[in-house]
Motif scaffolding. Structure first.
Motif, PDB file in Angstrom:
ATOM      1  N   GLN A 232       0.801  -1.229   0.000  1.00 23.11           N
ATOM      2  CA  GLN A 232       0.000   0.000   0.000  1.00 23.11           C
ATOM      3  C   GLN A 232       0.834   1.280   0.000  1.00 23.11           C
ATOM      4  N   TYR A 233       2.127   1.190   0.302  1.00 22.96           N
ATOM      5  CA  TYR A 233       2.981   2.380   0.268  1.00 22.96           C
ATOM      6  C   TYR A 233       4.055   2.262  -0.817  1.00 22.96           C
ATOM      7  N   VAL A 234       3.789   1.404  -1.798  1.00 24.27           N
ATOM      8  CA  VAL A 234       4.741   1.200  -2.896  1.00 24.27           C
ATOM      9  C   VAL A 234       4.136   1.748  -4.178  1.00 24.27           C
ATOM     10  N   THR A 235       4.740   2.791  -4.718  1.00 29.73           N
ATOM     11  CA  THR A 235       4.299   3.328  -6.004  1.00 29.73           C
ATOM     12  C   THR A 235       5.491   3.981  -6.700  1.00 29.73           C
ATOM     13  N   GLY A 236       5.474   3.942  -8.015  1.00 27.33           N
ATOM     14  CA  GLY A 236       6.594   4.477  -8.801  1.00 27.33           C
ATOM     15  C   GLY A 236       7.818   3.591  -8.772  1.00 27.33           C
ATOM     16  N   ALA A 237       7.642   2.352  -8.310  1.00 25.97           N
ATOM     17  CA  ALA A 237       8.783   1.443  -8.148  1.00 25.97           C
ATOM     18  C   ALA A 237       8.891   0.472  -9.318  1.00 25.97           C
ATOM     19  N   ALA A 238      10.069  -0.115  -9.429  1.00 23.62           N
ATOM     20  CA  ALA A 238      10.318  -1.149 -10.443  1.00 23.62           C
ATOM     21  C   ALA A 238      11.001  -2.322  -9.766  1.00 23.62           C
ATOM     22  N   LEU A 239      10.496  -3.510 -10.030  1.00 24.45           N
ATOM     23  CA  LEU A 239      11.053  -4.712  -9.415  1.00 24.45           C
ATOM     24  C   LEU A 239      11.585  -5.655 -10.488  1.00 24.45           C
ATOM     25  N   LEU A 240      12.905  -5.902 -10.446  1.00 28.46           N
ATOM     26  CA  LEU A 240      13.522  -6.869 -11.341  1.00 28.46           C
ATOM     27  C   LEU A 240      13.170  -8.286 -10.899  1.00 28.46           C
ATOM     28  N   VAL A 241      12.732  -9.093 -11.855  1.00 31.06           N
ATOM     29  CA  VAL A 241      12.439 -10.503 -11.575  1.00 31.06           C
ATOM     30  C   VAL A 241      13.211 -11.309 -12.619  1.00 31.06           C
ATOM     31  N   ASP A 242      14.514 -11.440 -12.377  1.00 30.87           N
ATOM     32  CA  ASP A 242      15.397 -11.952 -13.428  1.00 30.87           C
ATOM     33  C   ASP A 242      16.404 -12.980 -12.951  1.00 30.87           C
ATOM     34  N   GLY A 243      16.228 -13.499 -11.729  1.00 34.30           N
ATOM     35  CA  GLY A 243      17.175 -14.482 -11.212  1.00 34.30           C
ATOM     36  C   GLY A 243      18.555 -13.930 -10.960  1.00 34.30           C
ATOM     37  N   GLY A 244      18.685 -12.591 -10.977  1.00 34.37           N
ATOM     38  CA  GLY A 244      19.986 -11.944 -10.739  1.00 34.37           C
ATOM     39  C   GLY A 244      20.793 -11.659 -11.987  1.00 34.37           C
ATOM     40  N   MET A 245      20.180 -11.877 -13.156  1.00 37.65           N
ATOM     41  CA  MET A 245      20.923 -11.717 -14.412  1.00 37.65           C
ATOM     42  C   MET A 245      21.480 -10.309 -14.598  1.00 37.65           C
ATOM     43  N   PHE A 246      20.685  -9.300 -14.273  1.00 38.05           N
ATOM     44  CA  PHE A 246      21.106  -7.925 -14.545  1.00 38.05           C
ATOM     45  C   PHE A 246      22.348  -7.530 -13.784  1.00 38.05           C
ATOM     46  N   VAL A 247      22.501  -7.993 -12.565  1.00 39.41           N
ATOM     47  CA  VAL A 247      23.638  -7.565 -11.750  1.00 39.41           C
ATOM     48  C   VAL A 247      24.895  -8.411 -11.970  1.00 39.41           C
ATOM     49  N   ASN A 248      24.798  -9.428 -12.791  1.00 34.50           N
ATOM     50  CA  ASN A 248      25.936 -10.318 -13.011  1.00 34.50           C
ATOM     51  C   ASN A 248      26.835  -9.802 -14.122  1.00 34.50           C
ATOM     52  N   LEU A 249      27.974  -9.277 -13.748  1.00 39.43           N
ATOM     53  CA  LEU A 249      28.907  -8.735 -14.738  1.00 39.43           C
ATOM     54  C   LEU A 249      29.983  -9.730 -15.165  1.00 39.43           C
ATOM     55  N   GLN A 250      29.950 -10.921 -14.600  1.00 37.61           N
ATOM     56  CA  GLN A 250      31.008 -11.892 -14.888  1.00 37.61           C
ATOM     57  C   GLN A 250      30.803 -12.572 -16.230  1.00 37.61           C
TER      58      GLN A 250
END
Length: 250
Positions: A232-250
């Motif tokens: 109820q207090y979450v708006t304008g947010a974005a939630l990644l649902v990617d198994g961690g792919m985006f943050v993996n730079l290796q």
């Protein structure tokens, strides 16, 4: 039963992520309006088997009138609308330099214009009802990174994410929350041909810290959370649902 007796509209709800989310919302007590472009019999049957109300509405989200038809169906069958999951989208993979104008135009119309029109129609109804609501747009990890054969697709997903940010500001005064989900590589009809290349599939699996490609059902929990009063207090947010792919730079 986080969505008990709420009414949820899901666009692109006949298959893939949309179907999983529609059924998942019903499992949590919601009545569902399923927007589809071809046939939604399987999803309708699954929701009916759960004992929840469901109505299927055939239409093209790129047509501004479709949003009004979806709202009308929700009001006529269930008395109003509490949640929108704007999920309908296409991604006809194509190279950039010879991209047909029709392919670019159609992708923009379905993915971005469609999300805009349906969000606008639902938001107007939510304002009239005076009890707030939740609008969730299915963006993509592609809103944050590029793709060689997705030059027409990635801008639409970035646009959908931006749309939710602006709508969060425009609609907050009415208690309407607007958020986006950013799925990673999910096994759906959109990418099944692309991932038929086993080497490419193995590459993606290696890039994902959780070690597997996503399934449509992986979006159910995040969608239900954002739809529910727990957010109820979450708006304008974005939630990644990617198994961690985006943050993996290796």
């Amino acid at each position: 039963m986080l969505l008990k007796d709420k009414t949820v509209i899901v666009t692109g709800g006949s298959r893939g992520i949309g179907a999983a989310v529609a059924i998942g919302c019903a499992q949590h007590g919601a009545n569902v309006v399923v927007s589809h472009h071809s046939n939604a019999d399987e999803v309708v049957a699954a929701i009916q088997a759960l004992g929840r109300g469901v109505v299927a509405v055939k239409g093209d989200v790129a047509d501004p009138a479709t949003g009004s038809l979806l709202v009308q169906a929700a009001v006529e069958h269930f008395g109003g609308v509490d949640v929108l999951v704007s999920n309908a989208g296409i991604c006809p993979f194509h190279a950039f330099l010879d991209m047909p104008p029709e392919t670019l135009k159609r992708t923009m119309e379905v993915n971005l214009h469609g999300a805009y029109f349906v969000t606008q129609a639902v938001a107007n109804r939510m304002k009239e009802q005076g009890r707030g609501g939740s609008i969730i747009a299915m963006s993509s990890i592609s809103a944050l990174v590029g793709g060689e054969f997705q030059t027409h697709y990635t801008p639409t997903k970035a646009g959908v994410h931006s749309l939710m940010q602006s709508c969060a500001i425009a609609l907050g005064k009415y208690g309407i929350r607007c958020n986006s989900l950013l799925p990673g590589t999910i096994l759906t009809d959109i990418n099944k041909d692309d991932l038929a290349d086993l080497d490419k599939k193995a590459y993606f699996e290696k890039r994902i810290p959780l070690g597997r490609l996503g399934q449509p059902e992986d979006l159910v929990g995040p969608a239900v959370f954002l739809a529910s009063d727990m957010a109820q207090y979450v708006t304008g947010a974005a939630l990644l649902v990617d198994g961690g792919m985006f943050v993996n730079l290796q």
